[in-house]
Enzyme design. Sequence first.
Site, mmCIF file in Angstrom:
data_model
loop_
_atom_site.group_PDB
_atom_site.id
_atom_site.type_symbol
_atom_site.label_atom_id
_atom_site.label_comp_id
_atom_site.label_asym_id
_atom_site.label_seq_id
_atom_site.Cartn_x
_atom_site.Cartn_y
_atom_site.Cartn_z
ATOM 1 N N ARG A 76 4.875 24.071 6.328
ATOM 2 C CA ARG A 76 5.944 23.061 6.216
ATOM 3 C C ARG A 76 6.431 22.667 7.609
ATOM 4 O O ARG A 76 7.053 21.628 7.802
ATOM 5 C CB ARG A 76 7.107 23.588 5.355
ATOM 6 C CG ARG A 76 8.279 22.612 5.262
ATOM 7 C CD ARG A 76 9.200 22.861 4.075
ATOM 8 N NE ARG A 76 9.587 24.236 3.908
ATOM 9 C CZ ARG A 76 10.466 24.887 4.699
ATOM 10 N NH1 ARG A 76 11.046 24.264 5.704
ATOM 11 N NH2 ARG A 76 10.748 26.146 4.469
ATOM 12 N N TYR A 81 10.146 -4.130 5.206
ATOM 13 C CA TYR A 81 9.575 -3.712 3.922
ATOM 14 C C TYR A 81 10.706 -3.488 2.906
ATOM 15 O O TYR A 81 11.702 -2.818 3.217
ATOM 16 C CB TYR A 81 8.757 -2.435 4.144
ATOM 17 C CG TYR A 81 8.234 -1.795 2.898
ATOM 18 C CD1 TYR A 81 7.427 -2.501 2.022
ATOM 19 C CD2 TYR A 81 8.538 -0.472 2.605
ATOM 20 C CE1 TYR A 81 6.937 -1.913 0.869
ATOM 21 C CE2 TYR A 81 8.050 0.137 1.454
ATOM 22 C CZ TYR A 81 7.256 -0.599 0.591
ATOM 23 O OH TYR A 81 6.788 -0.004 -0.555
ATOM 24 N N ASP A 113 8.676 -0.550 13.284
ATOM 25 C CA ASP A 113 7.642 -0.248 12.293
ATOM 26 C C ASP A 113 6.426 -1.100 12.672
ATOM 27 O O ASP A 113 6.459 -2.326 12.581
ATOM 28 C CB ASP A 113 8.175 -0.589 10.887
ATOM 29 C CG ASP A 113 7.182 -0.258 9.777
ATOM 30 O OD1 ASP A 113 5.969 -0.298 10.042
ATOM 31 O OD2 ASP A 113 7.627 0.005 8.643
ATOM 32 N N LYS A 157 -1.852 2.362 5.224
ATOM 33 C CA LYS A 157 -2.424 1.011 5.350
ATOM 34 C C LYS A 157 -3.643 1.025 6.279
ATOM 35 O O LYS A 157 -4.612 1.702 6.002
ATOM 36 C CB LYS A 157 -1.345 0.041 5.830
ATOM 37 C CG LYS A 157 -0.004 0.208 5.125
ATOM 38 C CD LYS A 157 -0.097 -0.108 3.658
ATOM 39 C CE LYS A 157 1.255 0.075 2.994
ATOM 40 N NZ LYS A 157 1.256 0.067 1.587
HETATM 41 N N1 PLP Z 1 6.394 0.027 6.317
HETATM 42 C C1 PLP Z 1 5.694 -1.060 5.924
HETATM 43 C C2 PLP Z 1 5.605 -2.232 6.834
HETATM 44 C C3 PLP Z 1 5.075 -1.091 4.667
HETATM 45 O O1 PLP Z 1 4.379 -2.173 4.283
HETATM 46 C C4 PLP Z 1 5.188 0.063 3.829
HETATM 47 C C5 PLP Z 1 4.543 0.091 2.497
HETATM 48 O O2 PLP Z 1 4.030 -0.889 2.000
HETATM 49 C C6 PLP Z 1 5.930 1.157 4.281
HETATM 50 C C7 PLP Z 1 6.503 1.111 5.524
HETATM 51 C C8 PLP Z 1 6.079 2.380 3.424
HETATM 52 O O3 PLP Z 1 4.925 3.143 3.512
HETATM 53 P P1 PLP Z 1 4.415 4.163 2.363
HETATM 54 O O4 PLP Z 1 4.035 3.320 1.189
HETATM 55 O O5 PLP Z 1 3.276 4.860 3.022
HETATM 56 O O6 PLP Z 1 5.566 5.058 2.068
#
Ligand code: PLP
Length: 386
Positions: free
Chosen positions: A51, A104, A174, A199
């Site tokens: 962990r 997101y 991000d 992704k």
């Molecule tokens: N950040 C972006 C730009 C995303 O498109 C996504 C998910 O689609 C996330 C974060 C969240 O990621 P996860 O689905 O791996 O939790």
Amino acid sequence: MPREVTRTIHGGEEATEGVEPFITPIYQTAIFPYPLDDGKKFRGRPLKYSREDNPTNVVLERRLALLEDGDDALVFSSGMAAISSCFFHFLKSGSKLVLSRDVYGVTIPLAKSFEKYGVEVDLRGPEIEDIIDAIKGDNVLVFVESISNPLLRVLDIDEIASVCREANASLIVDNTFATPLNLKPLSHGAHVVIHSLTKYIAGHNDVIGGAIISDTKTIEGLWQVRTRLGCILDPHAAFLILRGLKTLNARLRISQESAKAIAEYLEDHNLVTKVYYPGLPSHPSYEIAKRLLRGYGSVVSFEVKGDEATAKRFLRNLKVIKPSPSLGGCESLASHPASSSHRDLPREERARLGISENLIRLSIGLEDVNDLIEDIDSALKSASSP
Ligand code: PLP
């Protein structure tokens, strides 16, 4: 020789002593022999429990830190776990979180859940001037995406980072849509970079993961948060992500080339009213994209001529491209943001962001681009004459 029952537990363990695998193995273990002397350290700490740390994860963490030009990295069970851990680490009562409106969809309710702890959440943008206007005062954290979803606005990270520096605010970017191969926000002055590894980085639509890359001190603090929340990545997932990452450059080259060809094709299509792709001169962010990005990614958004029903018929009529709200994998996917990623936003808020009811988002994969174009063309034609 130990007795039979003990042999069921420890028999054969010595067989792999001295073996050095070529490929990083999955360290499928919850525990490590606890070093009783002080000498044996892993990452500056005794390695004792998965962990906290796991060697398969650490190889991925080192690789991501090197790719993003950061000191260090941590991997998480999902992109959202990485974002949640960041908020836990940086926010306290009295903090202000300046959040770009077009991040997101799930990041926004997550941020708002910190309001009950006395955090002010200031939703701004998507115009950069509006975001910058909010960066003042003490304890400010700014959270943006380098390329936004689904209209693919490219934010001028240099400008935001310089305002954050002057205001003593921390900037989190991000970078999921750009990938470290197209943009390295830390070298443009960001403090922290986040990825949904689900992704492009894993790239095969078969695993969920997240990452944070930053300086040593920030990562040390985030390590405590991750350990306490218990949201470290599973080493099986780390193995798959390490494998996927090896082909990131090759995958991106092909999918970006196809995405550009598809964007150009759509611009000339009589059943399409608008196309969003940062590599097209018609995109509002084209000049910034040209300056900041090494490649424009493989997501293309467009508006079908018609209404929401036409957009949904288009999705239903696709044969090669599959309807799904994810992106960045080998398989081409299509989604309808108004009823998927952005369905929780009120219609007026979607309109404010420019997300219309007839908008489609494509994530272009590795299929033959001619098959993709034929698929899009035939779905557009049958959607327009049901
Ligand atoms: N950040 C972006 C730009 C995303 O498109 C996504 C998910 O689609 C996330 C974060 C969240 O990621 P996860 O689905 O791996 O939790």
